[in-house]
Write a protein that holds these residues in place. Structure first.
Motif, short mmCIF file in Angstrom:
data_model
loop_
_atom_site.label_atom_id
_atom_site.label_comp_id
_atom_site.label_asym_id
_atom_site.label_seq_id
_atom_site.Cartn_x
_atom_site.Cartn_y
_atom_site.Cartn_z
N ALA A 35 37.87 44.35 31.88
CA ALA A 35 38.11 45.14 33.09
C ALA A 35 36.80 45.53 33.75
O ALA A 35 36.65 45.45 34.98
CB ALA A 35 38.92 46.38 32.74
N VAL A 36 35.82 45.93 32.96
CA VAL A 36 34.51 46.33 33.49
C VAL A 36 33.84 45.15 34.17
O VAL A 36 33.30 45.27 35.28
CB VAL A 36 33.61 46.90 32.36
N LYS A 37 33.89 43.98 33.53
CA LYS A 37 33.27 42.79 34.12
C LYS A 37 33.93 42.39 35.43
O LYS A 37 33.25 41.97 36.37
CB LYS A 37 33.34 41.62 33.12
N SER A 38 35.25 42.54 35.51
CA SER A 38 35.94 42.17 36.75
C SER A 38 35.59 43.14 37.87
O SER A 38 35.41 42.72 39.02
CB SER A 38 37.45 42.13 36.53
N VAL A 39 35.45 44.44 37.56
CA VAL A 39 35.07 45.42 38.58
C VAL A 39 33.67 45.13 39.08
O VAL A 39 33.41 45.13 40.29
CB VAL A 39 35.17 46.86 38.01
N ILE A 40 32.75 44.84 38.16
CA ILE A 40 31.37 44.53 38.55
C ILE A 40 31.33 43.27 39.40
O ILE A 40 30.64 43.21 40.42
CB ILE A 40 30.48 44.40 37.29
N ALA A 41 32.10 42.26 39.02
CA ALA A 41 32.12 41.02 39.78
C ALA A 41 32.67 41.25 41.19
O ALA A 41 32.18 40.66 42.15
CB ALA A 41 32.97 39.97 39.05
N ASP A 42 33.67 42.12 41.32
CA ASP A 42 34.21 42.42 42.64
C ASP A 42 33.20 43.16 43.50
O ASP A 42 33.09 42.90 44.71
CB ASP A 42 35.48 43.27 42.52
N LEU A 43 32.45 44.07 42.91
CA LEU A 43 31.49 44.87 43.67
C LEU A 43 30.25 44.06 44.05
O LEU A 43 29.80 44.09 45.19
CB LEU A 43 31.05 46.10 42.87
N VAL A 44 29.72 43.33 43.10
CA VAL A 44 28.43 42.66 43.28
C VAL A 44 28.59 41.29 43.92
O VAL A 44 27.76 40.87 44.73
CB VAL A 44 27.70 42.53 41.92
N GLY A 45 29.65 40.58 43.58
CA GLY A 45 29.84 39.23 44.11
C GLY A 45 29.31 38.19 43.15
O GLY A 45 29.24 38.41 41.94
N LEU A 46 28.91 37.06 43.68
CA LEU A 46 28.47 35.94 42.86
C LEU A 46 26.97 36.00 42.60
O LEU A 46 26.20 36.49 43.44
CB LEU A 46 28.80 34.61 43.54
N SER A 47 26.57 35.46 41.45
CA SER A 47 25.15 35.34 41.14
C SER A 47 24.57 34.16 41.92
O SER A 47 25.32 33.32 42.43
CB SER A 47 24.97 35.12 39.63
N PRO A 48 23.25 34.06 42.03
CA PRO A 48 22.65 32.92 42.74
C PRO A 48 23.09 31.56 42.18
O PRO A 48 23.34 30.63 42.95
CB PRO A 48 21.15 33.14 42.56
N LEU A 49 23.21 31.48 40.86
CA LEU A 49 23.67 30.23 40.25
C LEU A 49 25.09 29.92 40.70
O LEU A 49 25.41 28.79 41.08
CB LEU A 49 23.62 30.32 38.72
N THR A 82 31.84 28.62 33.55
CA THR A 82 31.26 29.11 34.79
C THR A 82 31.82 28.34 35.98
O THR A 82 32.20 28.93 37.00
CB THR A 82 29.73 28.98 34.75
N ARG A 83 31.88 27.02 35.85
CA ARG A 83 32.41 26.21 36.95
C ARG A 83 33.88 26.55 37.21
O ARG A 83 34.29 26.70 38.36
CB ARG A 83 32.28 24.72 36.62
N ALA A 84 34.65 26.74 36.14
CA ALA A 84 36.06 27.10 36.30
C ALA A 84 36.20 28.47 36.95
O ALA A 84 37.08 28.67 37.80
CB ALA A 84 36.76 27.09 34.94
N ARG A 85 35.32 29.40 36.59
CA ARG A 85 35.38 30.75 37.17
C ARG A 85 35.09 30.71 38.67
O ARG A 85 35.76 31.37 39.46
CB ARG A 85 34.40 31.67 36.45
N VAL A 86 34.11 29.89 39.07
CA VAL A 86 33.78 29.76 40.48
C VAL A 86 34.92 29.08 41.24
O VAL A 86 35.26 29.47 42.36
CB VAL A 86 32.45 29.00 40.67
N GLU A 87 35.54 28.07 40.62
CA GLU A 87 36.68 27.40 41.24
C GLU A 87 37.83 28.38 41.46
O GLU A 87 38.46 28.39 42.52
CB GLU A 87 37.16 26.21 40.39
N ASP A 88 38.10 29.22 40.45
CA ASP A 88 39.15 30.23 40.58
C ASP A 88 38.82 31.22 41.69
O ASP A 88 39.68 31.63 42.46
CB ASP A 88 39.36 30.98 39.26
N TYR A 89 37.55 31.62 41.75
CA TYR A 89 37.10 32.55 42.79
C TYR A 89 37.32 31.96 44.18
O TYR A 89 37.82 32.63 45.08
CB TYR A 89 35.62 32.88 42.57
#
Length: 102
Positions: A35-49, A82-89
């Motif tokens: 849950a914490v990781k998903s909140v951070i990902a929503d707030l911050v967005g994607l990393s440069p990679l 990572t690739r799957a996570r970006v595809e889902d995003y």
């Protein structure tokens, strides 16, 4: 009763269930951390990679994106995740955009 010689020699015993060690439990999924990781990902967005991988996926270079992730992360399994996570995003962003148009 047990035999004197051979593979099954000795006194007959029943195997006891071994306790799960604390190190084996470390890798189990944790609800709060997820849950914490998903909140951070929503707030911050994607990393440069992840932004670079997203651009590669947009142009249709899935294999090149995977190779980039593998080179940066050093682990093929982590690269695929990572690739799957970006595809889902990207998929969820497209769905949000389609819902906003209607």
């Amino acid at each position: 009763s047990g035999t004197v010689r051979g593979l099954n020699k000795g006194h007959k015993t029943t195997m006891r269930q071994a306790k799960v060690s604390h190190t084996a439990r470390l890798g189990l999924p944790k609800k709060r951390l997820r849950a914490v990781k998903s909140v951070i990902a929503d707030l911050v967005g994607l990393s440069p990679l992840e932004k670079r991988v997203q651009e590669m996926l947009r142009v249709g270079k899935e294999k090149r994106a995977l190779k980039l992730c593998k080179k940066r992360l050093g682990n093929f399994t982590a690269a695929k995740k990572t690739r799957a996570r970006v595809e889902d995003y990207m998929r969820t962003q497209a769905q949000k955009a389609k819902a906003a148009q209607k």
